[in-house]
Design a protein around this motif. Structure first.
Motif, short mmCIF file in Angstrom:
data_model
loop_
_atom_site.label_atom_id
_atom_site.label_comp_id
_atom_site.label_asym_id
_atom_site.label_seq_id
_atom_site.Cartn_x
_atom_site.Cartn_y
_atom_site.Cartn_z
N SER A 7 -7.77 -32.08 2.24
CA SER A 7 -6.71 -31.65 1.34
C SER A 7 -5.48 -32.51 1.61
O SER A 7 -5.32 -33.04 2.71
CB SER A 7 -6.39 -30.17 1.54
OG SER A 7 -5.94 -29.93 2.87
N ARG A 47 -15.90 -36.58 -2.93
CA ARG A 47 -16.57 -35.29 -2.99
C ARG A 47 -17.73 -35.32 -3.96
O ARG A 47 -18.76 -34.68 -3.73
CB ARG A 47 -15.58 -34.20 -3.44
CG ARG A 47 -14.59 -33.78 -2.39
CD ARG A 47 -13.81 -32.54 -2.86
NE ARG A 47 -12.71 -32.26 -1.94
CZ ARG A 47 -11.46 -32.63 -2.14
NH1 ARG A 47 -11.15 -33.31 -3.24
NH2 ARG A 47 -10.52 -32.33 -1.28
N GLU A 69 -11.97 -30.49 9.43
CA GLU A 69 -11.09 -29.89 8.42
C GLU A 69 -9.80 -30.72 8.44
O GLU A 69 -8.99 -30.60 9.36
CB GLU A 69 -10.81 -28.44 8.77
CG GLU A 69 -9.91 -27.73 7.78
CD GLU A 69 -9.62 -26.30 8.19
OE1 GLU A 69 -8.61 -25.75 7.71
OE2 GLU A 69 -10.39 -25.75 9.00
N ARG A 120 -5.66 -37.80 -3.49
CA ARG A 120 -6.46 -36.73 -4.10
C ARG A 120 -7.52 -37.29 -5.02
O ARG A 120 -8.66 -36.80 -5.05
CB ARG A 120 -5.55 -35.77 -4.84
CG ARG A 120 -4.70 -34.90 -3.92
CD ARG A 120 -3.66 -34.11 -4.66
NE ARG A 120 -2.92 -33.21 -3.77
CZ ARG A 120 -1.74 -32.68 -4.04
NH1 ARG A 120 -1.16 -32.92 -5.23
NH2 ARG A 120 -1.14 -31.88 -3.18
N THR A 163 -6.22 -32.37 6.88
CA THR A 163 -5.07 -32.30 5.99
C THR A 163 -4.33 -33.62 6.08
O THR A 163 -3.96 -34.06 7.17
CB THR A 163 -4.12 -31.16 6.40
OG1 THR A 163 -4.82 -29.92 6.37
CG2 THR A 163 -2.92 -31.09 5.45
N ASP A 211 -17.67 -31.81 0.58
CA ASP A 211 -16.29 -31.42 0.84
C ASP A 211 -15.47 -32.58 1.38
O ASP A 211 -15.97 -33.46 2.07
CB ASP A 211 -16.26 -30.26 1.85
CG ASP A 211 -16.80 -28.97 1.25
OD1 ASP A 211 -16.84 -28.88 0.02
OD2 ASP A 211 -17.17 -28.08 2.03
N ASP A 271 -11.49 -36.85 -4.55
CA ASP A 271 -12.33 -36.28 -5.60
C ASP A 271 -13.55 -37.15 -5.85
O ASP A 271 -14.67 -36.65 -6.02
CB ASP A 271 -11.54 -36.12 -6.90
CG ASP A 271 -10.55 -34.96 -6.84
OD1 ASP A 271 -10.70 -34.10 -5.95
OD2 ASP A 271 -9.64 -34.93 -7.69
#
Length: 206
Positions: free
Chosen positions: A153, A145, A123, A138, A125, A150, A142
């Motif tokens: 962020s 992904r 996970e 980002r 960040t 996933d 994208d």
């Protein structure tokens, strides 16, 4: 990526391979943070010197130094540092628990963050001072992904005032960013604050 200048090193640092750190250790306080003072590649060193001496490839904002042309840096960094990021991701995977929470400080266009999430299931960040760089991160995530599921962020922020509660992350990683921070000591203190008990900070810098 955020900034200061000059070589950064703490007691116990070494000049081992940037993809194979030998002194990381647990991080209960900023005094025990392991800053790995190594060069990623000769090309990376040349780029850094040009930024500091010429001043045309970077700009100063509150909190540190950011790259003046995020689009060009995005394209360049993946080509030059792709194999390095892969090796660093492997080192992070060895330090973090399975599915752990990782903070990537000075994430730039997000290539390391994406590898950590996509290839190792963390996970993740990613944090950077530059809104334009976060936009690119980002967009890159994208695209990743769409192919692999996933991803991480990303958010704009300053390492000297991290927008997270204490004990939020298992590992904090930063690559070639510390020398761009305006307040390195405050940044290291914040890193120690957001690490969970037994967490680790892995910091590669010039």
């Amino acid at each position: 990526r955020a900034g200061g200048r000059g070589d950064q090193e703490t007691e116990g640092s070494n000049h081992s391979s940037p993809a194979n750190p030998t002194h990381t250790g647990n991080v209960p306080s900023p005094g025990r943070l392991a800053v790995l003072g190594t060069l990623a590649a000769a090309a990376g060193a040349v780029i850094a010197v040009r930024r500091h001496r010429g001043g045309v490839l970077d700009r100063h904002v509150p909190g540190g130094i950011v790259v003046a042309n995020p689009e060009a840096y995005d394209a360049m960094s993946e080509r030059l540092f792709g194999s390095l990021f892969e090796s660093i991701a492997t080192n992070v995977a060895a330090a973090a628990p399975v599915g752990g929470s990782v903070l990537d400080i000075g994430c730039g266009p997000g290539h390391l963050s994406i590898r950590l999430a996509r290839d190792h299931g963390f996970e993740v960040t990613g944090l950077d001072l530059d809104p334009a760089m976060i936009e690119r991160a980002r967009a890159n995530a994208d695209r990743s992904r769409a192919d692999r599921g996933d991803g991480p962020s990303f958010l704009v922020g300053d390492v000297a005032a991290l927008p997270f509660p204490p004990a939020s992350f298992d590992v904090v990683v930063s690559t070639m960013s510390l020398h761009h921070w305006d307040e390195p000591l405050a940044g290291l203190t914040e890193i120690a604050r957001v690490l969970r008990p037994g967490g680790r900070a892995l910091i590669w810098d010039l």
